[in-house]
Design an enzyme around this catalytic site. Structure first.
Site, PDB file in Angstrom:
ATOM      1  N   ASP A  43       0.861  -0.767   0.205  1.00  0.00           N
ATOM      2  CA  ASP A  43      -0.278  -0.185   0.021  1.00  0.00           C
ATOM      3  C   ASP A  43       0.483   1.125  -0.052  1.00  0.00           C
ATOM      4  O   ASP A  43       1.664   1.446   0.830  1.00  0.00           O
ATOM      5  CB  ASP A  43      -1.220  -0.050   1.124  1.00  0.00           C
ATOM      6  CG  ASP A  43      -2.135  -0.897   1.434  1.00  0.00           C
ATOM      7  OD1 ASP A  43      -1.403  -2.207   0.904  1.00  0.00           O
ATOM      8  OD2 ASP A  43      -2.225  -1.388   2.772  1.00  0.00           O
ATOM      9  N   GLU A 219     -10.403  -3.084   4.724  1.00  0.00           N
ATOM     10  CA  GLU A 219      -8.854  -2.269   4.571  1.00  0.00           C
ATOM     11  C   GLU A 219      -8.956  -0.892   3.871  1.00  0.00           C
ATOM     12  O   GLU A 219      -9.936  -0.672   3.043  1.00  0.00           O
ATOM     13  CB  GLU A 219      -7.589  -2.730   3.722  1.00  0.00           C
ATOM     14  CG  GLU A 219      -7.851  -4.858   4.619  1.00  0.00           C
ATOM     15  CD  GLU A 219      -6.691  -5.506   3.659  1.00  0.00           C
ATOM     16  OE1 GLU A 219      -6.473  -5.738   5.104  1.00  0.00           O
ATOM     17  OE2 GLU A 219      -6.373  -5.447   3.180  1.00  0.00           O
TER      18      GLU A 219
HETATM   19  C1  FRU Z   1      -3.261  -3.779   2.818  1.00  0.00           C
HETATM   20  C2  FRU Z   1      -2.930  -4.185   4.061  1.00  0.00           C
HETATM   21  C3  FRU Z   1      -3.667  -2.882   5.371  1.00  0.00           C
HETATM   22  C4  FRU Z   1      -2.051  -3.674   6.397  1.00  0.00           C
HETATM   23  C5  FRU Z   1      -1.410  -3.612   5.697  1.00  0.00           C
HETATM   24  C6  FRU Z   1      -0.226  -4.663   5.226  1.00  0.00           C
HETATM   25  O1  FRU Z   1      -2.872  -3.988   1.830  1.00  0.00           O
HETATM   26  O2  FRU Z   1      -3.790  -5.584   4.208  1.00  0.00           O
HETATM   27  O3  FRU Z   1      -5.237  -3.544   5.746  1.00  0.00           O
HETATM   28  O4  FRU Z   1      -2.491  -2.380   6.604  1.00  0.00           O
HETATM   29  O5  FRU Z   1      -2.063  -4.148   4.018  1.00  0.00           O
HETATM   30  O6  FRU Z   1       0.958  -4.762   5.241  1.00  0.00           O
END
Ligand code: FRU
Length: 497
Positions: A43, A219
């Site tokens: 992300d 998310e």
């Molecule tokens: C989304 C996610 C988020 C988390 C991060 C962990 O892709 O799963 O929810 O904070 O990636 O790398």
């Protein structure tokens, strides 16, 4: 220790660049989409425009090319295209990983981190993740424009004792002079809205969801105000997030406490209808009257760890400029690549009024290009094939009868690395012809990424593909009746490395 480690990582990245003259020439390496020099990325985090620089932080594994040891990587840019890689910003610590979050400039020093009155601290708000046990919201601050970070010594700032509670996006809500945080309960599929005066004490205001796509866990929420296209002064609020493994948005109103959806709560609206767009968020700190700009992660958790790229994994989307528009009584998110991308254009070629019966090959071979096409969709299906050699291509087409735009990568190159990739090969979405009865596509192809903007950004589709390097043919096609391509414009795009 932390500083020494981050210097080490930075120097090792630089030396990969300096010694290795195949850097950026690796197979599949995108040339104008952001990628980390080495190692795994997911992300985008902490997007903020601060003192003339765009900051891109991102989920990063400093130790390898698969997900793990999550920390915040960092890069800055003056134009959203050319990025300077910086040392690791916020590293994992003992059993605590640094998950996704956001970043603000604390102009009024509300948190009190400034040590002299001219400083405008940057504050990062992120999820501290203890595997299988706890997720809570933490903050860290920087007094040197993001170059070094100090974790707040009284963390966490928001801990409910939950195992899953993450991805805080914080922004300044000017009418009430307060901070607002949107954050998710992934399993309950609820977005929570908190407020604070100082970034340290947070109070719950309201909740939204479940709604729309409730198949996967929820998310990476974001909430932002967006101009209405062609109606100066009018705005709406967009609540956008990632129901795994895709994204969706709601459009409505936010009064500082609660979000109310003006679209249907059951219909699914996506910022991207392709397989590879996730966890997108918008920049904080843009000029007041500027349109929001978002960046998303070009990958899909179904196969993300296995894509055949090395020594890096994953790319970010072209930054997108956002507005909304009411079409047939529904609010739709309109997305366009930021204007700056035009500065990469070279070797323009234009064709007009080509009637295509079956296939029409353009005299070009390229894997780093932008193509603008406008065609009357008279055939059964018509459109464009890219990454073409004798046996392979990716097809971006329009089904005139069903009024569907689709992308089909089933013949586009290697897919063996993960069975889900082969399964997830065809995506489609409803797109109506324009009033002139044409379909307009703006297509970006960058080695292993295709991003398609339809009808001035009313629908977008992003997909990865892994073609051979010589597969760069471009073909117009039409099945059934001939299609007329009123306009075809090609540009090769320069590398932005
Ligand atoms: C989304 C996610 C988020 C988390 C991060 C962990 O892709 O799963 O929810 O904070 O990636 O790398």
């Amino acid at each position: 220790m932390r500083f020494v480690y981050s210097c080490f990582l930075f120097i090792s990245c630089l030396s990969v660049k300096a010694q290795n003259n195949s850097f950026y020439k690796e197979k599949y390496r995108p040339q104008f989409h952001f990628t980390p020099p080495i190692h795994w990325m997911n992300d985008p985090n902490g997007l903020v425009y601060h003192k003339g620089e765009y900051h891109l932080f991102y989920q990063f594994n400093p130790f390898g090319n698969r997900w793990g040891h999550m920390s915040w990587g960092h890069a800055v840019s003056k134009d959203l295209l050319h990025w300077q890689h910086l040392p690791l910003a916020i590293p994992e610590e003992k059993d605590t990983m640094i998950f996704s979050g956001s970043c603000v400039t604390d102009v009024a020093n509300s948190a009190g981190f400034a040590t002299d009155k001219n400083q405008q601290p940057m504050v990062a708000i992120y999820t501290a993740h203890i595997e299988g046990k706890n997720q809570s919201q933490h903050i860290a601050y920087s007094l040197d424009d993001g170059r070094t970070w100090i974790k707040y010594n009284a963390n966490p700032v928001l801990d409910l004792g939950k195992r899953d509670f993450r991805d805080p996006k914080v922004f300044w809500y000017a009418p009430h002079r307060k901070w607002v945080m949107v954050v998710v309960y992934p399993n309950e599929k609820e977005i929570k809205f908190y407020t604070s005066k100082n970034l340290k004490q947070w109070n719950l205001m309201s909740s939204f969801g479940p709604a729309g796509d409730t198949n996967g866990i929820w998310e990476c929420p974001d909430l932002f105000e967006v101009p209405v296209k062609d109606q100066p002064g009018k705005t709406k609020w967009v609540l956008m997030h990632s129901p795994a493994p895709y994204m969706q948005y709601f459009i409505g109103e936010f009064d500082g406490e609660k979000f109310v959806n003006d679209n249907s709560n059951t219909k699914i609206y996506r910022p991207d209808y392709g397989p590879d767009y996730y966890a997108a968020i918008t920049f904080n700190g843009l000029e007041k009257n500027q349109n929001p700009i978002s960046i998303g992660w070009i990958n899909n958790w179904n196969y993300a760890n296995d894509i055949p790229t090395s020594p890096w994994k994953s790319a970010m989307s072209i930054p997108r400029k956002l507005c909304v528009k009411k079409i047939n009584n529904e609010w739709v998110l309109i997305q366009q690549p930021v204007e700056q991308v035009k500065t990469l254009r070279q070797n323009e070629m234009t064709w007009k009024n080509i009637t295509v019966t079956k296939n029409h090959r353009l005299p070009l071979n390229s894997q780093t290009l932008e193509l603008e096409v406008e065609f009357t969709a008279a055939g059964e299906t018509s459109g464009v094939r890219l990454a073409k050699d004798n046996d392979h291509f990716i097809e971006i087409g329009y089904d005139a009868k069903k009024q569907l735009l689709y992308i089909d990568r089933s013949k586009a190159g290697t897919a063996e690395f993960n069975p889900s990739f082969a399964k997830l090969s065809r995506y489609e979405t409803a797109v109506a012809a324009t009033t002139a009865k044409t379909i307009k596509l703006r297509i970006f192809f960058d080695k292993s990424i295709v991003e398609v903007f339809a009808n001035e950004g009313e629908a977008v589709m992003t997909a990865q593909l892994f073609p051979e390097e010589a597969a760069g043919g471009i073909e117009l096609f039409s099945t059934g009746k001939p299609a007329v391509f009123n306009m075809v414009k090609f540009y090769s795009l320069q590398s932005a490395r």
